[in-house]
Design a protein around this motif. Sequence first.
Motif, PDB file in Angstrom:
ATOM      1  N   LYS A   7      44.357  47.930  24.673  1.00  0.00           N
ATOM      2  CA  LYS A   7      42.920  47.880  24.414  1.00  0.00           C
ATOM      3  C   LYS A   7      42.106  47.472  25.630  1.00  0.00           C
ATOM      4  N   PHE A   8      42.643  46.636  26.472  1.00  0.00           N
ATOM      5  CA  PHE A   8      41.865  46.052  27.558  1.00  0.00           C
ATOM      6  C   PHE A   8      42.553  46.261  28.899  1.00  0.00           C
ATOM      7  N   THR A   9      41.726  46.385  29.911  1.00  0.00           N
ATOM      8  CA  THR A   9      42.203  46.496  31.282  1.00  0.00           C
ATOM      9  C   THR A   9      41.807  45.235  32.031  1.00  0.00           C
ATOM     10  N   ARG A  10      42.715  44.773  32.867  1.00  0.00           N
ATOM     11  CA  ARG A  10      42.510  43.530  33.608  1.00  0.00           C
ATOM     12  C   ARG A  10      42.116  43.846  35.037  1.00  0.00           C
ATOM     13  N   TYR A  11      41.055  43.209  35.507  1.00  0.00           N
ATOM     14  CA  TYR A  11      40.613  43.334  36.893  1.00  0.00           C
ATOM     15  C   TYR A  11      40.698  41.956  37.538  1.00  0.00           C
ATOM     16  N   ASP A  12      41.450  41.851  38.606  1.00  0.00           N
ATOM     17  CA  ASP A  12      41.632  40.578  39.312  1.00  0.00           C
ATOM     18  C   ASP A  12      40.935  40.682  40.657  1.00  0.00           C
ATOM     19  N   ASP A  13      39.933  39.831  40.874  1.00  0.00           N
ATOM     20  CA  ASP A  13      39.112  39.909  42.078  1.00  0.00           C
ATOM     21  C   ASP A  13      38.993  38.531  42.715  1.00  0.00           C
ATOM     22  N   ASN A  14      39.904  38.215  43.646  1.00  0.00           N
ATOM     23  CA  ASN A  14      39.849  36.955  44.397  1.00  0.00           C
ATOM     24  C   ASN A  14      39.718  35.741  43.483  1.00  0.00           C
ATOM     25  N   GLY A  15      40.614  35.667  42.516  1.00  0.00           N
ATOM     26  CA  GLY A  15      40.630  34.508  41.616  1.00  0.00           C
ATOM     27  C   GLY A  15      39.769  34.673  40.383  1.00  0.00           C
ATOM     28  N   LYS A  16      38.976  35.719  40.330  1.00  0.00           N
ATOM     29  CA  LYS A  16      38.170  36.007  39.138  1.00  0.00           C
ATOM     30  C   LYS A  16      38.879  37.083  38.323  1.00  0.00           C
ATOM     31  N   GLU A 146      43.951  33.518  29.337  1.00  0.00           N
ATOM     32  CA  GLU A 146      43.720  34.956  29.304  1.00  0.00           C
ATOM     33  C   GLU A 146      44.152  35.570  27.976  1.00  0.00           C
ATOM     34  N   SER A 147      45.322  35.189  27.481  1.00  0.00           N
ATOM     35  CA  SER A 147      45.777  35.712  26.196  1.00  0.00           C
ATOM     36  C   SER A 147      44.857  35.272  25.065  1.00  0.00           C
ATOM     37  N   ALA A 148      44.393  34.034  25.144  1.00  0.00           N
ATOM     38  CA  ALA A 148      43.477  33.540  24.119  1.00  0.00           C
ATOM     39  C   ALA A 148      42.161  34.318  24.155  1.00  0.00           C
ATOM     40  N   LEU A 149      41.699  34.656  25.352  1.00  0.00           N
ATOM     41  CA  LEU A 149      40.462  35.423  25.472  1.00  0.00           C
ATOM     42  C   LEU A 149      40.653  36.840  24.932  1.00  0.00           C
ATOM     43  N   ILE A 150      41.820  37.418  25.148  1.00  0.00           N
ATOM     44  CA  ILE A 150      42.117  38.743  24.597  1.00  0.00           C
ATOM     45  C   ILE A 150      42.109  38.701  23.068  1.00  0.00           C
ATOM     46  N   ASP A 151      42.675  37.640  22.493  1.00  0.00           N
ATOM     47  CA  ASP A 151      42.653  37.495  21.036  1.00  0.00           C
ATOM     48  C   ASP A 151      41.209  37.422  20.532  1.00  0.00           C
ATOM     49  N   TYR A 152      40.383  36.679  21.239  1.00  0.00           N
ATOM     50  CA  TYR A 152      38.959  36.539  20.879  1.00  0.00           C
ATOM     51  C   TYR A 152      38.270  37.904  20.932  1.00  0.00           C
ATOM     52  N   LEU A 153      38.478  38.648  22.012  1.00  0.00           N
ATOM     53  CA  LEU A 153      37.839  39.965  22.158  1.00  0.00           C
ATOM     54  C   LEU A 153      38.351  40.958  21.121  1.00  0.00           C
ATOM     55  N   THR A 154      39.625  40.849  20.794  1.00  0.00           N
ATOM     56  CA  THR A 154      40.201  41.740  19.781  1.00  0.00           C
ATOM     57  C   THR A 154      39.530  41.523  18.435  1.00  0.00           C
ATOM     58  N   LYS A 155      39.315  40.265  18.067  1.00  0.00           N
ATOM     59  CA  LYS A 155      38.641  39.983  16.798  1.00  0.00           C
ATOM     60  C   LYS A 155      37.207  40.491  16.823  1.00  0.00           C
ATOM     61  N   LEU A 156      36.507  40.273  17.932  1.00  0.00           N
ATOM     62  CA  LEU A 156      35.133  40.740  18.035  1.00  0.00           C
ATOM     63  C   LEU A 156      35.065  42.253  17.907  1.00  0.00           C
ATOM     64  N   GLU A 157      36.002  42.936  18.549  1.00  0.00           N
ATOM     65  CA  GLU A 157      36.037  44.396  18.476  1.00  0.00           C
ATOM     66  C   GLU A 157      36.351  44.864  17.057  1.00  0.00           C
ATOM     67  N   GLU A 158      37.316  44.221  16.399  1.00  0.00           N
ATOM     68  CA  GLU A 158      37.705  44.633  15.050  1.00  0.00           C
ATOM     69  C   GLU A 158      36.561  44.458  14.053  1.00  0.00           C
ATOM     70  N   LEU A 159      35.687  43.495  14.312  1.00  0.00           N
ATOM     71  CA  LEU A 159      34.551  43.250  13.423  1.00  0.00           C
ATOM     72  C   LEU A 159      33.357  44.135  13.747  1.00  0.00           C
TER      73      LEU A 159
END
Length: 306
Positions: A7-16, A146-159
């Motif tokens: 569902k999600f793509t990860r972008y890593d930019d100098n610690g962000k 990061e995994s916790a944030l993915i869980d949060y986004l997954t719930k937001l998307e499902e709703l």
Amino acid sequence: MNATNTKFTRYDDNGKVWLSQNSDQPFQLTDYGIEPTVLATEAEVGQAMLEELYATAAAKEGDINIALLGGRGAQQLHRLLGELAKTNQADELLARLNVFTQDALAPMAMGNGLSFVRDFERILGDAFFEKIKSFTPMRTDTPDLESALIDYLTKLEELGGLDIFFIGHGPEENAASHLAYIKPFSGAQFHYLAGIIPISSSILEHHISKFKAGGSKVSESDEKECRSAEYILTLGPAAILQAKKIVQSVVDADSAPAKVQTYANVLNTTFSTNADEVLEQLNANPGLWIRLHSNTKSFILPNLGL
């Protein structure tokens, strides 16, 4: 860049770290501007925000998904909701609410007196949280943010995403500003849903002083833990642009006078006609993202000087 899951793509930019939905949709700039509504008192701003919630409830059936605004900007709204929750006047509305937070400092215990969650609990009250359908905070008490944030986004998307993004306006250096905690030069792009970015000592100081001024009870251990936070979790530009309605409030220019200029800059900046330069403008002043949403209300007080 690498995929975190389907569902999600990860972008890593100098610690962000930013998380995005997989999409080939190009960035299209439409500047809708902002027409602020000047109200006389903070109480009137809170009531106007509540009326926007009522309007959304009347216009759709089923669940209503909202992102709560932390800090001073929505405290009057939260007091109104807390008082309603003590009665049965709005039980039907409250039972439809899926409530999300929009930013957080991490790592930090969820019960820390300097967390937005604890501040929401303090002002909204127990009855509110007992009556709403769900409450989904950004988790700050896990080694795998990061995994916790993915869980949060997954719930937001499902709703189905946010019906209302209650949002503020934070001043930054060079007369810039942040939305949620999208910081200047954090590299946030239009398709980023949420991010984990390094925190600065100045943000921590501002956060602590703001909560103390707002009446939060803060222990020495709470403050020590907060000062050791390393990251900001925040919803990103895509969450703003995909929300069905943006409701902004800016009420504390007396205690944060830099907002007079930073808010004016968001109103009056001329976007470049060059798409790459527009992205640079948005990166330097993330407060501008709000102008790209077609359904925005911005409630302010006269102390912004408009």
